[in-house]
Design an enzyme around this catalytic site. Structure first.
Site, PDB file in Angstrom:
ATOM      1  N   SER A  50      35.488  78.667  14.176  1.00 42.73           N
ATOM      2  CA  SER A  50      35.738  77.331  14.723  1.00 42.73           C
ATOM      3  C   SER A  50      36.084  76.304  13.651  1.00 42.73           C
ATOM      4  O   SER A  50      36.227  75.125  13.947  1.00 42.73           O
ATOM      5  CB  SER A  50      34.520  76.852  15.532  1.00 42.73           C
ATOM      6  OG  SER A  50      33.357  76.886  14.719  1.00 42.73           O
ATOM      7  N   THR A 182      52.551  45.103  46.932  1.00 43.96           N
ATOM      8  CA  THR A 182      51.601  46.057  47.495  1.00 43.96           C
ATOM      9  C   THR A 182      52.474  47.129  48.141  1.00 43.96           C
ATOM     10  O   THR A 182      53.562  46.799  48.652  1.00 43.96           O
ATOM     11  CB  THR A 182      50.670  45.436  48.551  1.00 43.96           C
ATOM     12  OG1 THR A 182      51.457  44.940  49.617  1.00 43.96           O
ATOM     13  CG2 THR A 182      49.831  44.293  47.979  1.00 43.96           C
ATOM     14  N   HIS A 183      52.049  48.366  48.097  1.00 43.18           N
ATOM     15  CA  HIS A 183      52.868  49.499  48.578  1.00 43.18           C
ATOM     16  C   HIS A 183      54.220  49.527  47.876  1.00 43.18           C
ATOM     17  O   HIS A 183      55.196  50.027  48.439  1.00 43.18           O
ATOM     18  CB  HIS A 183      53.089  49.425  50.091  1.00 43.18           C
ATOM     19  CG  HIS A 183      51.858  49.138  50.878  1.00 43.18           C
ATOM     20  ND1 HIS A 183      51.027  50.122  51.359  1.00 43.18           N
ATOM     21  CD2 HIS A 183      51.283  47.959  51.233  1.00 43.18           C
ATOM     22  CE1 HIS A 183      50.006  49.563  51.998  1.00 43.18           C
ATOM     23  NE2 HIS A 183      50.140  48.240  51.927  1.00 43.18           N
ATOM     24  N   SER A 305      69.092  58.671  25.058  1.00 44.94           N
ATOM     25  CA  SER A 305      69.373  59.990  25.605  1.00 44.94           C
ATOM     26  C   SER A 305      70.379  60.684  24.693  1.00 44.94           C
ATOM     27  O   SER A 305      71.280  60.048  24.161  1.00 44.94           O
ATOM     28  CB  SER A 305      69.954  59.846  27.014  1.00 44.94           C
ATOM     29  OG  SER A 305      70.702  60.987  27.356  1.00 44.94           O
ATOM     30  N   LYS A 311      71.415  54.905  27.797  1.00 46.21           N
ATOM     31  CA  LYS A 311      69.998  54.954  28.131  1.00 46.21           C
ATOM     32  C   LYS A 311      69.110  54.261  27.111  1.00 46.21           C
ATOM     33  O   LYS A 311      69.375  54.246  25.923  1.00 46.21           O
ATOM     34  CB  LYS A 311      69.530  56.415  28.261  1.00 46.21           C
ATOM     35  CG  LYS A 311      70.088  57.152  29.446  1.00 46.21           C
ATOM     36  CD  LYS A 311      69.746  56.535  30.783  1.00 46.21           C
ATOM     37  CE  LYS A 311      68.331  56.827  31.217  1.00 46.21           C
ATOM     38  NZ  LYS A 311      68.120  58.241  31.522  1.00 46.21           N
ATOM     39  N   ASN A 313      65.069  54.523  27.151  1.00 43.93           N
ATOM     40  CA  ASN A 313      63.983  55.077  27.962  1.00 43.93           C
ATOM     41  C   ASN A 313      62.604  54.599  27.502  1.00 43.93           C
ATOM     42  O   ASN A 313      62.360  54.500  26.302  1.00 43.93           O
ATOM     43  CB  ASN A 313      64.025  56.599  27.920  1.00 43.93           C
ATOM     44  CG  ASN A 313      65.292  57.162  28.544  1.00 43.93           C
ATOM     45  OD1 ASN A 313      65.823  56.563  29.485  1.00 43.93           O
ATOM     46  ND2 ASN A 313      65.774  58.268  28.031  1.00 43.93           N
ATOM     47  N   GLU A 318      55.721  56.611  29.231  1.00 48.94           N
ATOM     48  CA  GLU A 318      55.693  57.891  29.957  1.00 48.94           C
ATOM     49  C   GLU A 318      54.743  58.879  29.289  1.00 48.94           C
ATOM     50  O   GLU A 318      54.039  59.635  29.961  1.00 48.94           O
ATOM     51  CB  GLU A 318      57.102  58.472  30.033  1.00 48.94           C
ATOM     52  CG  GLU A 318      57.991  57.671  30.972  1.00 48.94           C
ATOM     53  CD  GLU A 318      59.446  58.083  30.880  1.00 48.94           C
ATOM     54  OE1 GLU A 318      60.121  58.043  31.911  1.00 48.94           O
ATOM     55  OE2 GLU A 318      59.910  58.440  29.783  1.00 48.94           O
ATOM     56  N   TYR A 345      21.050  77.519  24.200  1.00 51.70           N
ATOM     57  CA  TYR A 345      22.361  77.593  23.563  1.00 51.70           C
ATOM     58  C   TYR A 345      23.116  78.834  24.008  1.00 51.70           C
ATOM     59  O   TYR A 345      22.556  79.915  24.136  1.00 51.70           O
ATOM     60  CB  TYR A 345      22.242  77.607  22.025  1.00 51.70           C
ATOM     61  CG  TYR A 345      23.607  77.646  21.348  1.00 51.70           C
ATOM     62  CD1 TYR A 345      24.327  76.476  21.132  1.00 51.70           C
ATOM     63  CD2 TYR A 345      24.200  78.854  20.979  1.00 51.70           C
ATOM     64  CE1 TYR A 345      25.594  76.505  20.548  1.00 51.70           C
ATOM     65  CE2 TYR A 345      25.463  78.896  20.396  1.00 51.70           C
ATOM     66  CZ  TYR A 345      26.156  77.719  20.184  1.00 51.70           C
ATOM     67  OH  TYR A 345      27.407  77.747  19.617  1.00 51.70           O
ATOM     68  N   GLN A 350      30.552  76.261  21.848  1.00 47.08           N
ATOM     69  CA  GLN A 350      31.445  76.008  20.714  1.00 47.08           C
ATOM     70  C   GLN A 350      32.801  75.469  21.183  1.00 47.08           C
ATOM     71  O   GLN A 350      33.455  74.734  20.459  1.00 47.08           O
ATOM     72  CB  GLN A 350      31.644  77.315  19.927  1.00 47.08           C
ATOM     73  CG  GLN A 350      32.618  77.196  18.774  1.00 47.08           C
ATOM     74  CD  GLN A 350      32.584  78.425  17.887  1.00 47.08           C
ATOM     75  OE1 GLN A 350      31.574  78.720  17.261  1.00 47.08           O
ATOM     76  NE2 GLN A 350      33.675  79.172  17.852  1.00 47.08           N
ATOM     77  N   LYS A 353      34.144  71.458  21.461  1.00 45.22           N
ATOM     78  CA  LYS A 353      34.885  70.679  20.461  1.00 45.22           C
ATOM     79  C   LYS A 353      36.388  70.928  20.559  1.00 45.22           C
ATOM     80  O   LYS A 353      37.184  70.021  20.358  1.00 45.22           O
ATOM     81  CB  LYS A 353      34.355  71.010  19.058  1.00 45.22           C
ATOM     82  CG  LYS A 353      32.927  70.486  18.853  1.00 45.22           C
ATOM     83  CD  LYS A 353      32.278  70.976  17.581  1.00 45.22           C
ATOM     84  CE  LYS A 353      31.828  72.417  17.631  1.00 45.22           C
ATOM     85  NZ  LYS A 353      30.847  72.730  18.705  1.00 45.22           N
TER      86      LYS A 353
HETATM   87  N1  ARG Z   1      29.866  77.003  15.678  1.00 44.11           N
HETATM   88  C1  ARG Z   1      28.883  76.917  16.711  1.00 44.11           C
HETATM   89  C2  ARG Z   1      29.180  75.799  17.693  1.00 44.11           C
HETATM   90  O1  ARG Z   1      29.994  75.008  17.432  1.00 44.11           O
HETATM   91  C3  ARG Z   1      27.528  76.636  16.146  1.00 44.11           C
HETATM   92  C4  ARG Z   1      26.906  77.886  15.715  1.00 44.11           C
HETATM   93  C5  ARG Z   1      25.861  78.345  16.606  1.00 44.11           C
HETATM   94  N2  ARG Z   1      26.034  79.739  16.675  1.00 44.11           N
HETATM   95  C6  ARG Z   1      25.111  80.600  17.088  1.00 44.11           C
HETATM   96  N3  ARG Z   1      25.424  81.827  17.086  1.00 44.11           N
HETATM   97  N4  ARG Z   1      23.961  80.205  17.526  1.00 44.11           N
HETATM   98  O2  ARG Z   1      28.600  75.738  18.726  1.00 44.11           O
END
Ligand code: ARG
Length: 506
Positions: A50, A182-183, A305, A311, A313, A318, A345, A350, A353
């Protein structure tokens, strides 16, 4: 010392903490090698990494590490000299990464592994002890909260910028008329300033929501370890205070490490903000059309364009409208990811993010681009005024004039409806009806009453709080200027409170 509560290692093996060079060659410096002989399949190794996403948490992770080193000092795991050495290494790393950045293609599995590996490289065996009594589970939960509260504040600032721009626009156009719809049918004249402040109002609620969410983000999961709490004798409230978590320590370890409801809330606040922005974008796309011709965007935010030379734009608007969908999608993705997760957990978390971090940046980008686009937009006042007087937008006011003379509203409505019909037949506006038609269709109302149907007269009549009259808009502009000053002062106060412990620019 007892607490080896590292990640979910069933037999309590300690992580190997090996630097990359000492690793099995599979590339990653795993923190959990004890019971594994074979390396990861290269495909899975890539799949489960990650760092390309969570490198964004680097500075937060260093702050968390610094605070944890203090906790280890208080728990007797580190002595003063050891804690200082680790703290120096953390600060060095912070300086290095904030000047040179970090290599997001590093083989480390995630930002936490990378930081630990760096600390081992810099401090040897001492570095291997930093993970005592904690888990990446409470670490990532803490890092994410540190990151989110900053990002949320950035979003608040971007919202404020846009509000300030809308207020400037309102001040410039306190009394400029524009058709109101309106509308998407012409309804009654508005002032451009009133339209601008409608969006400022919506955004001020978005701001409120964001600030509200920050209070729930600002709570500390550190010291909850993998799921059941840390075995170290530490003061978690002190730890929370050290990281400036205004909401203190979270009170249940399972909840603390596994909840992402604050992130869902933040994504909702962003989604709502972008829903409002998307509506604004839609208005301006229409305003910039040849059909409306109310607004012209500057070159800085317009595109041409490749084929049609004429054009111009409104791509900026948009794209804002389009990207709003991405952020709403991120909210749905996260809710759906979480809904089936058992306590506590799970690695699914993970992916939070991957989904959320780009969405937060998109929110900031959309706010910034809208601000730039609006600053760079000019209203064709003459055309807006002319169009505000075309298409029978005075019909309601004409009915009101009849009501003033004692005609019940429902009858007045009917009479004006017929007058509109006649005007349509003749291809003219209501106020241009010949006197004979006027007298026949609107009995009891002298044709001189036309004067009260000018666009300016119609606007001026709506002076009560919340109305579109230039007087009311001017008053709202004053109100808004005061509000913006208040926001500004609040943030100066917040800034003074939030000093970065690592001494590096996050
Ligand atoms: N990289 C993981 C996350 O973003 C955190 C690690 C936790 N990993 C684990 N095997 N308990 O959630």
């Amino acid at each position: 010392m007892s607490g080896h509560s590292n990640d979910d290692r069933p037999n309590g093996e300690s992580g190997n903490g090996k630097p990359a060079a000492a690793n099995d060659g599979a590339g990653g410096a795993q923190m959990w090698g004890g019971r594994f002989q074979g390396g990861l399949a290269p495909e899975f190794e890539e799949f489960q990494k990650s760092l390309t996403v969570d490198h964004a948490l680097a500075m937060a992770d260093l702050e968390t590490n610094l605070a944890w080193s203090e906790a280890l000092l208080s728990a007797g795991v580190f002595d003063d000299a050891e804690q200082e050495r680790i703290a120096d290494a953390i600060r060095d790393l912070a300086r290095e990464w904030s000047t040179r950045g970090l290599d997001i293609n590093d083989p480390a599995e995630d930002i936490h592994s990378l930081v630990e590996r760096e600390l081992v490289t810099r401090c040897g065996d001492l570095g291997k002890r930093i993970h005592t009594g904690r888990s990446r589970n409470d670490q990532v939960a803490t890092d994410l909260r540190l990151y989110l509260r900053e990002k949320a504040l950035e979003i608040v600032l971007a919202v404020q910028e846009l509000c300030a721009t809308l207020v400037d626009q309102a001040a410039t156009h306190t009394d400029s008329p524009i058709p109101g719809y309106t509308h998407l049918q012409r309804a009654q004249p508005l002032t451009i300033g009133h339209h601008a402040l409608a969006y400022a109002e919506a955004l001020s609620r978005d701001r409120e929501r964001l600030i509200d969410v920050i209070a729930r983000i600002d709570r500390c999961p550190l010291g909850c370890a993998a799921l059941a709490g840390t075995t170290l004798a530490i003061d978690r409230e002190e730890l929370a205070a050290q990281l400036d978590f205004s909401g203190g320590a979270m009170r249940n370890s399972l909840d603390a490490i596994s909840t992402r409801d604050h992130l869902c809330e933040l994504l909702f606040a962003c989604s709502m903000t972008l829903t409002n922005l998307s509506r604004l974008a839609e208005d301006y796309i229409f305003f910039a059309s040849h059909e409306a011709g109310f607004v012209r965007f500057g070159d800085a935010v317009s595109t041409g364009s490749s084929l049609m030379p004429q054009k111009r734009n409104p791509d900026a608007m948009e794209l804002v409208r389009g990207k709003a969908g991405q952020v709403q999608g991120a909210l749905m993705a996260l809710l759906t990811t979480i809904k089936g997760l058992p306590m506590a957990y799970n690695r699914d978390l993970q992916t939070d993010k991957e989904v959320a971090l780009p969405a937060l940046q998109t929110t900031i980008d959309c706010l910034t681009i809208t601000t730039i686009a609006l600053r760079d937009a000019t209203f064709d006042r003459a055309r807006c005024r002319e169009e505000a007087g075309r298409g029978y937008l005075e019909a309601t006011d004409l009915a009101d004039l009849l009501v003033d003379r004692g005609v019940p509203f429902r009858d007045a409505h009917e009479l004006v409806g017929r007058a509109v019909d006649r005007a349509l037949e003749l291809g003219i506006e209501l106020r241009d009806l010949p006197d004979t038609d006027w007298q026949e269709l609107l009995p009891g109302l002298p044709p001189a009453a036309r004067e009260q149907l000018s666009v300016d007269a119609i606007l001026a009549r709506r002076g009560a709080l919340g109305g579109t009259a230039p007087t009311a808009v001017a008053q709202e502009v004053r109100h808004w200027r005061e509000q913006l000053r208040g926001w500004h002062d609040e943030l100066i106060h917040t800034d003074e409170e939030g000093a970065d412990a690592t001494g590096a620019d996050a």
